[in-house]
Motif scaffolding. Structure first.
Motif, PDB file in Angstrom:
ATOM      1  N   ILE A  83     -16.295   1.760 -12.075  1.00 42.28           N
ATOM      2  CA  ILE A  83     -15.472   2.099 -13.224  1.00 42.28           C
ATOM      3  C   ILE A  83     -14.045   2.210 -12.707  1.00 42.28           C
ATOM      4  CG2 ILE A  83     -14.880   3.882 -14.919  1.00 42.28           C
ATOM      5  CD1 ILE A  83     -17.873   4.507 -15.123  1.00 42.28           C
ATOM      6  N   LYS A  84     -13.108   1.567 -13.422  1.00 45.06           N
ATOM      7  CA  LYS A  84     -11.699   1.626 -13.044  1.00 45.06           C
ATOM      8  C   LYS A  84     -10.908   2.181 -14.225  1.00 45.06           C
ATOM      9  CE  LYS A  84     -12.164  -2.391 -10.051  1.00 45.06           C
ATOM     10  NZ  LYS A  84     -11.671  -3.728  -9.709  1.00 45.06           N
ATOM     11  N   ALA A 105     -12.756  11.489 -15.991  1.00 48.79           N
ATOM     12  CA  ALA A 105     -13.765  12.553 -16.010  1.00 48.79           C
ATOM     13  C   ALA A 105     -15.170  11.991 -16.188  1.00 48.79           C
ATOM     14  CB  ALA A 105     -13.446  13.552 -17.118  1.00 48.79           C
ATOM     15  N   ILE A 106     -15.279  10.828 -16.788  1.00 54.58           N
ATOM     16  CA  ILE A 106     -16.598  10.250 -17.063  1.00 54.58           C
ATOM     17  C   ILE A 106     -17.324   9.862 -15.778  1.00 54.58           C
ATOM     18  CG2 ILE A 106     -17.771   8.291 -18.171  1.00 54.58           C
ATOM     19  CD1 ILE A 106     -15.448   8.700 -20.358  1.00 54.58           C
ATOM     20  N   PRO A 107     -16.754   9.032 -14.902  1.00 61.49           N
ATOM     21  CA  PRO A 107     -17.481   8.724 -13.671  1.00 61.49           C
ATOM     22  C   PRO A 107     -17.684   9.964 -12.790  1.00 61.49           C
ATOM     23  CG  PRO A 107     -15.271   7.771 -13.603  1.00 61.49           C
ATOM     24  CD  PRO A 107     -15.499   8.276 -14.993  1.00 61.49           C
ATOM     25  N   ALA A 108     -16.726  10.872 -12.809  1.00 57.58           N
ATOM     26  CA  ALA A 108     -16.887  12.099 -12.013  1.00 57.58           C
ATOM     27  C   ALA A 108     -18.107  12.883 -12.500  1.00 57.58           C
ATOM     28  CB  ALA A 108     -15.625  12.951 -12.096  1.00 57.58           C
ATOM     29  N   ARG A 109     -18.260  13.011 -13.823  1.00 54.67           N
ATOM     30  CA  ARG A 109     -19.396  13.723 -14.409  1.00 54.67           C
ATOM     31  C   ARG A 109     -20.726  13.069 -14.072  1.00 54.67           C
ATOM     32  NH1 ARG A 109     -17.232  13.255 -19.526  1.00 54.67           N
ATOM     33  NH2 ARG A 109     -15.677  14.865 -19.493  1.00 54.67           N
ATOM     34  N   LEU A 137     -15.122   8.478  -5.976  1.00 55.45           N
ATOM     35  CA  LEU A 137     -13.817   7.816  -5.991  1.00 55.45           C
ATOM     36  C   LEU A 137     -13.677   7.101  -4.654  1.00 55.45           C
ATOM     37  CD1 LEU A 137     -11.142   7.338  -7.464  1.00 55.45           C
ATOM     38  CD2 LEU A 137     -10.300   9.446  -6.423  1.00 55.45           C
ATOM     39  N   VAL A 138     -13.609   5.761  -4.687  1.00 53.06           N
ATOM     40  CA  VAL A 138     -13.620   4.984  -3.443  1.00 53.06           C
ATOM     41  C   VAL A 138     -12.295   4.322  -3.132  1.00 53.06           C
ATOM     42  CG1 VAL A 138     -16.114   4.588  -3.498  1.00 53.06           C
ATOM     43  CG2 VAL A 138     -14.578   2.928  -4.595  1.00 53.06           C
ATOM     44  N   GLY A 139     -11.331   4.390  -4.045  1.00 53.25           N
ATOM     45  CA  GLY A 139     -10.055   3.776  -3.735  1.00 53.25           C
ATOM     46  C   GLY A 139      -9.118   3.733  -4.916  1.00 53.25           C
ATOM     47  N   GLY A 153       0.260   2.855 -13.367  1.00 53.57           N
ATOM     48  CA  GLY A 153       0.301   1.564 -12.704  1.00 53.57           C
ATOM     49  C   GLY A 153      -0.683   1.428 -11.553  1.00 53.57           C
ATOM     50  N   THR A 154      -1.506   2.435 -11.357  1.00 50.08           N
ATOM     51  CA  THR A 154      -2.507   2.402 -10.295  1.00 50.08           C
ATOM     52  C   THR A 154      -3.869   2.746 -10.882  1.00 50.08           C
ATOM     53  OG1 THR A 154      -0.878   3.107  -8.659  1.00 50.08           O
ATOM     54  CG2 THR A 154      -3.194   3.401  -8.073  1.00 50.08           C
ATOM     55  N   HIS A 155      -4.857   1.914 -10.582  1.00 50.61           N
ATOM     56  CA  HIS A 155      -6.227   2.195 -10.999  1.00 50.61           C
ATOM     57  C   HIS A 155      -6.926   3.060  -9.967  1.00 50.61           C
ATOM     58  CE1 HIS A 155      -6.995  -1.361 -13.930  1.00 50.61           C
ATOM     59  NE2 HIS A 155      -6.822  -0.241 -14.582  1.00 50.61           N
ATOM     60  N   HIS A 156      -7.682   4.038 -10.422  1.00 55.40           N
ATOM     61  CA  HIS A 156      -8.662   4.715  -9.581  1.00 55.40           C
ATOM     62  C   HIS A 156      -9.940   3.890  -9.683  1.00 55.40           C
ATOM     63  CE1 HIS A 156      -6.922   9.053  -9.341  1.00 55.40           C
ATOM     64  NE2 HIS A 156      -6.091   8.139  -8.883  1.00 55.40           N
ATOM     65  N   VAL A 157     -10.593   3.683  -8.567  1.00 54.42           N
ATOM     66  CA  VAL A 157     -11.828   2.908  -8.527  1.00 54.42           C
ATOM     67  C   VAL A 157     -12.969   3.849  -8.143  1.00 54.42           C
ATOM     68  CG1 VAL A 157     -13.038   0.949  -7.484  1.00 54.42           C
ATOM     69  CG2 VAL A 157     -10.547   0.849  -7.816  1.00 54.42           C
ATOM     70  N   TRP A 158     -13.939   3.960  -9.038  1.00 49.15           N
ATOM     71  CA  TRP A 158     -15.114   4.803  -8.832  1.00 49.15           C
ATOM     72  C   TRP A 158     -16.308   3.910  -8.626  1.00 49.15           C
ATOM     73  CZ3 TRP A 158     -14.841  10.203  -9.311  1.00 49.15           C
ATOM     74  CH2 TRP A 158     -13.626  10.704  -9.808  1.00 49.15           C
ATOM     75  N   ARG A 159     -17.265   4.343  -7.799  1.00 48.45           N
ATOM     76  CA  ARG A 159     -18.440   3.518  -7.522  1.00 48.45           C
ATOM     77  C   ARG A 159     -19.685   4.395  -7.421  1.00 48.45           C
ATOM     78  NH1 ARG A 159     -20.008  -1.518  -3.759  1.00 48.45           N
ATOM     79  NH2 ARG A 159     -18.366  -2.589  -4.892  1.00 48.45           N
ATOM     80  N   LEU A 160     -20.767   3.830  -7.932  1.00 48.05           N
ATOM     81  CA  LEU A 160     -22.087   4.438  -7.800  1.00 48.05           C
ATOM     82  C   LEU A 160     -23.021   3.350  -7.303  1.00 48.05           C
ATOM     83  CD1 LEU A 160     -23.794   7.021  -8.355  1.00 48.05           C
ATOM     84  CD2 LEU A 160     -24.274   6.075 -10.617  1.00 48.05           C
ATOM     85  N   GLU A 161     -23.671   3.614  -6.190  1.00 46.26           N
ATOM     86  CA  GLU A 161     -24.618   2.657  -5.607  1.00 46.26           C
ATOM     87  C   GLU A 161     -25.999   2.880  -6.217  1.00 46.26           C
ATOM     88  OE1 GLU A 161     -23.762   0.298  -3.363  1.00 46.26           O
ATOM     89  OE2 GLU A 161     -21.710   1.004  -3.084  1.00 46.26           O
ATOM     90  N   ARG A 162     -26.769   1.806  -6.321  1.00 46.54           N
ATOM     91  CA  ARG A 162     -28.134   1.922  -6.837  1.00 46.54           C
ATOM     92  C   ARG A 162     -28.933   2.854  -5.931  1.00 46.54           C
ATOM     93  NH1 ARG A 162     -31.619  -3.312  -7.802  1.00 46.54           N
ATOM     94  NH2 ARG A 162     -30.928  -3.586  -5.688  1.00 46.54           N
ATOM     95  N   PRO A 163     -29.653   3.789  -6.532  1.00 45.67           N
ATOM     96  CA  PRO A 163     -30.459   4.721  -5.716  1.00 45.67           C
ATOM     97  C   PRO A 163     -31.536   3.996  -4.933  1.00 45.67           C
ATOM     98  CG  PRO A 163     -30.439   5.391  -8.044  1.00 45.67           C
ATOM     99  CD  PRO A 163     -29.753   4.057  -7.944  1.00 45.67           C
TER     100      PRO A 163
END
Length: 177
Positions: A130-131, A141-145, A150-152, A167-177
């Protein structure tokens, strides 16, 4: 990955694949949310017309048919509340979302994204990203919840930056369990 369901139904909301019949509702929802959306997304910055909605719906149909992306209307009862999409990436997906102003603060996007995360992992995605613009705290708040990390950060790719954006995206990631 296999093609997802066209409809998901949960308690008080549903996700339904966009249809050309949604044109007037999309145009009204986006236009009625004015600055709320235009602050964050370039496609809402200069107003939003029925022609814009028709173009969007044509693109969502093309993307679905080619497997590039799958997008749904978020419906609260019979009302169009917003949209959510899954864009295919190498080995995973990216999820994006928007809500009409009057539907914010109800947890609709959090529940829609949670549902889609479970679905894409069941269908073989290795990760979900999610960016969002770093100034859009509510979107972040959605990916954090949902347990994303936060990966970059990366520059926003928009040629024209919406007014509230840093002007900057936060990049969130969730790996498959």
């Amino acid at each position: 990955m296999e093609t997802p369901a066209e409809t998901f139904t949960r308690d008080e909301f549903s996700l339904t694949r966009w249809q050309s019949a949604d044109c007037a509702a999309v145009a009204a929802a986006v236009a009625g949310s004015g600055a709320h959306l235009a602050d964050w997304v370039p496609w809402a910055m200069d107003g939003y017309t029925a022609s814009d909605a028709a173009d969007f719906l044509r693109l969502t149909h093309e993307n679905w048919e080619t497997g590039r992306a799958y997008e749904w209307a978020i419906r609260a009862g019979a009302a169009l509340a917003g949209g959510v999409g899954v864009m295919t990436r190498d080995g995973g997906v990216e999820i994006g979302y928007w809500l009409a102003r009057e539907f914010t603060g109800r947890g609709l996007v959090t529940r829609a994204v949670s549902l889609l995360v479970s679905d894409v992992f069941a269908r073989g995605a290795g990760y979900v990203e999610i960016k969002h613009d770093e100034a859009n705290v509510r979107s972040g708040a959605i990916p954090a919840r949902l347990g994303f990390s936060l990966v970059g950060k990366e520059p926003r790719p928009d040629a024209v930056r919406p007014p509230s954006c840093a002007g900057t995206h936060h990049v969130w990631r969730l790996e498959r369990p």
